[in-house]
Design a protein around this motif. Structure first.
Motif, mmCIF file in Angstrom:
data_model
loop_
_atom_site.group_PDB
_atom_site.id
_atom_site.type_symbol
_atom_site.label_atom_id
_atom_site.label_comp_id
_atom_site.label_asym_id
_atom_site.label_seq_id
_atom_site.Cartn_x
_atom_site.Cartn_y
_atom_site.Cartn_z
ATOM 1 N N GLY A 118 0.749 -1.241 -0.062
ATOM 2 C CA GLY A 118 -0.020 -0.100 -0.133
ATOM 3 C C GLY A 118 0.689 0.848 0.060
ATOM 4 O O GLY A 118 1.841 1.391 0.303
ATOM 5 N N GLY A 119 0.250 2.319 0.158
ATOM 6 C CA GLY A 119 0.678 3.840 -0.224
ATOM 7 C C GLY A 119 1.394 4.107 1.408
ATOM 8 O O GLY A 119 0.649 3.120 2.504
ATOM 9 N N TYR A 120 2.278 5.030 1.052
ATOM 10 C CA TYR A 120 2.847 5.274 2.751
ATOM 11 C C TYR A 120 3.258 6.887 2.513
ATOM 12 O O TYR A 120 3.561 7.201 1.037
ATOM 13 N N VAL A 121 3.467 7.569 3.115
ATOM 14 C CA VAL A 121 4.060 9.208 3.985
ATOM 15 C C VAL A 121 4.880 9.450 5.098
ATOM 16 O O VAL A 121 4.275 8.254 5.477
ATOM 17 N N GLY A 122 5.271 9.997 4.303
ATOM 18 C CA GLY A 122 6.436 9.974 5.512
ATOM 19 C C GLY A 122 7.414 11.903 5.695
ATOM 20 O O GLY A 122 7.252 12.372 4.831
ATOM 21 N N GLY A 123 8.128 11.776 6.542
ATOM 22 C CA GLY A 123 8.959 12.747 7.035
ATOM 23 C C GLY A 123 9.351 12.752 7.570
ATOM 24 O O GLY A 123 10.531 11.719 8.544
ATOM 25 N N SER A 124 11.273 13.208 7.958
ATOM 26 C CA SER A 124 12.474 13.033 8.318
ATOM 27 C C SER A 124 13.391 14.300 9.112
ATOM 28 O O SER A 124 12.829 15.497 7.948
ATOM 29 N N ILE A 125 13.846 14.426 9.798
ATOM 30 C CA ILE A 125 14.558 15.223 10.566
ATOM 31 C C ILE A 125 16.270 15.025 10.037
ATOM 32 O O ILE A 125 16.376 14.072 11.076
ATOM 33 N N PHE A 126 16.875 15.990 9.545
ATOM 34 C CA PHE A 126 18.742 15.163 9.631
ATOM 35 C C PHE A 126 19.443 16.427 9.813
ATOM 36 O O PHE A 126 19.246 17.283 9.712
ATOM 37 N N TYR A 127 20.919 16.243 9.446
ATOM 38 C CA TYR A 127 22.216 16.863 9.768
ATOM 39 C C TYR A 127 22.925 16.741 8.532
ATOM 40 O O TYR A 127 23.650 15.283 8.714
ATOM 41 N N ASN A 128 23.396 17.083 8.134
ATOM 42 C CA ASN A 128 24.520 16.783 6.754
ATOM 43 C C ASN A 128 25.697 17.344 7.286
ATOM 44 O O ASN A 128 25.792 19.034 7.597
ATOM 45 N N ALA A 166 12.880 16.529 4.944
ATOM 46 C CA ALA A 166 12.585 15.664 4.056
ATOM 47 C C ALA A 166 11.756 14.872 3.815
ATOM 48 O O ALA A 166 10.825 15.099 4.889
ATOM 49 N N VAL A 167 10.736 14.894 3.045
ATOM 50 C CA VAL A 167 9.285 14.389 3.015
ATOM 51 C C VAL A 167 9.564 12.986 2.129
ATOM 52 O O VAL A 167 10.107 13.207 1.108
ATOM 53 N N THR A 168 9.308 12.605 2.150
ATOM 54 C CA THR A 168 8.571 10.322 1.481
ATOM 55 C C THR A 168 7.512 10.322 1.191
ATOM 56 O O THR A 168 6.737 10.423 1.971
ATOM 57 N N GLY A 169 7.586 10.049 -0.072
ATOM 58 C CA GLY A 169 6.382 9.464 0.106
ATOM 59 C C GLY A 169 6.128 8.005 -1.716
ATOM 60 O O GLY A 169 6.368 7.708 -2.098
ATOM 61 N N GLY A 170 5.589 6.787 -1.347
ATOM 62 C CA GLY A 170 5.916 6.348 -2.200
ATOM 63 C C GLY A 170 4.460 4.631 -2.196
ATOM 64 O O GLY A 170 3.488 4.943 -1.938
ATOM 65 N N ASN A 219 4.838 -5.109 -1.482
ATOM 66 C CA ASN A 219 5.014 -6.604 -1.329
ATOM 67 C C ASN A 219 5.950 -6.626 -0.453
ATOM 68 O O ASN A 219 6.689 -5.296 0.410
ATOM 69 N N ASP A 220 6.360 -7.705 0.232
ATOM 70 C CA ASP A 220 7.058 -7.756 1.964
ATOM 71 C C ASP A 220 8.871 -7.213 1.392
ATOM 72 O O ASP A 220 8.633 -6.526 2.192
ATOM 73 N N ASN A 221 9.000 -7.162 0.276
ATOM 74 C CA ASN A 221 10.580 -6.904 0.090
ATOM 75 C C ASN A 221 10.586 -5.550 -0.769
ATOM 76 O O ASN A 221 11.893 -5.222 -0.550
ATOM 77 N N VAL A 222 9.863 -5.166 -1.203
ATOM 78 C CA VAL A 222 10.120 -4.005 -2.279
ATOM 79 C C VAL A 222 9.017 -3.199 -2.269
ATOM 80 O O VAL A 222 8.018 -2.675 -2.197
ATOM 81 N N ALA A 223 9.609 -1.963 -2.507
ATOM 82 C CA ALA A 223 9.172 -0.493 -2.218
ATOM 83 C C ALA A 223 9.686 0.753 -3.039
ATOM 84 O O ALA A 223 10.423 0.647 -3.696
ATOM 85 N N ALA A 224 8.551 1.719 -3.934
ATOM 86 C CA ALA A 224 9.030 2.463 -4.284
ATOM 87 C C ALA A 224 8.817 4.309 -4.095
ATOM 88 O O ALA A 224 7.999 3.645 -3.742
#
Length: 163
Positions: free
Chosen positions: A50-60, A82-86, A90-95
């Motif tokens: 199924g679909g997913y959305v997310g976000g993160s805070i990082f330090y570079n 960062a903002v991500t969605g995809g 299946n159990d092993n693959v996401a894009a």
């Protein structure tokens, strides 16, 4: 523990020897009999497609020159988001698609990513590869993304992770 029961009527056929003093009982094999069925315990699915959305805070901590090349490590003012969605197929693959903003660099990157996931119930390590565009105030260039990470699922639909 709760148990479910399925009741069905059984048909017994008495044969001639049973009526003559013997006692043979046949059960018609095509008719269902009473069967006790215990419901399967609920199992959360931490790998559901199924679909997913997310976000993160990082330090570079790296500093880039005008061509986007790392020059030196600098620990001042390098936070990013960062903002991500995809879609998890299946159990092993996401894009997915990830957009990063590097605050101290005033730069953006947008990448199309593919994740290879090893689902171990709630703990799911993965590798990620992607390609996209890096854009800063002075340059725009092609970028490659590679990484490893692990997600920990708090609930089947909520996870926290490190990449």
């Amino acid at each position: 523990m709760f148990k479910s029961f399925i009741f069905a009527m059984s048909l017994f056929v008495f044969t001639a020897p049973a009526l003559a003093g013997g006692f043979d009982v046949m059960v018609d094999p095509e008719l269902p009999t009473a069967v006790e069925v215990e419901p399967a315990p609920w199992q959360p699915n931490f790998s559901k497609p199924g679909g997913y959305v997310g976000g993160s805070i990082f330090y570079n901590g790296s500093s880039l020159d005008s061509n986007g090349v790392v020059q030196y490590v600098n620990w001042d003012n390098r936070a990013g988001v960062a903002v991500t969605g995809g879609y998890r197929f299946n159990d092993n693959v996401a894009a997915g698609l990830t957009i990063d903003y590097f605050g101290g660099h005033k730069a953006w990157s947008t990448t199309a990513d593919v994740k290879g996931i090893l689902p171990f119930d709630q703990i799911q390590p993965y590798v990620v590869v992607g390609t996209g565009v890096f854009d800063s105030t002075s340059t725009t260039s092609f970028t490659l993304k590679t990484g490893i990470g692990v997600d920990y699922y708090i609930r089947p639909d909520v996870s926290v992770g490190v990449e």
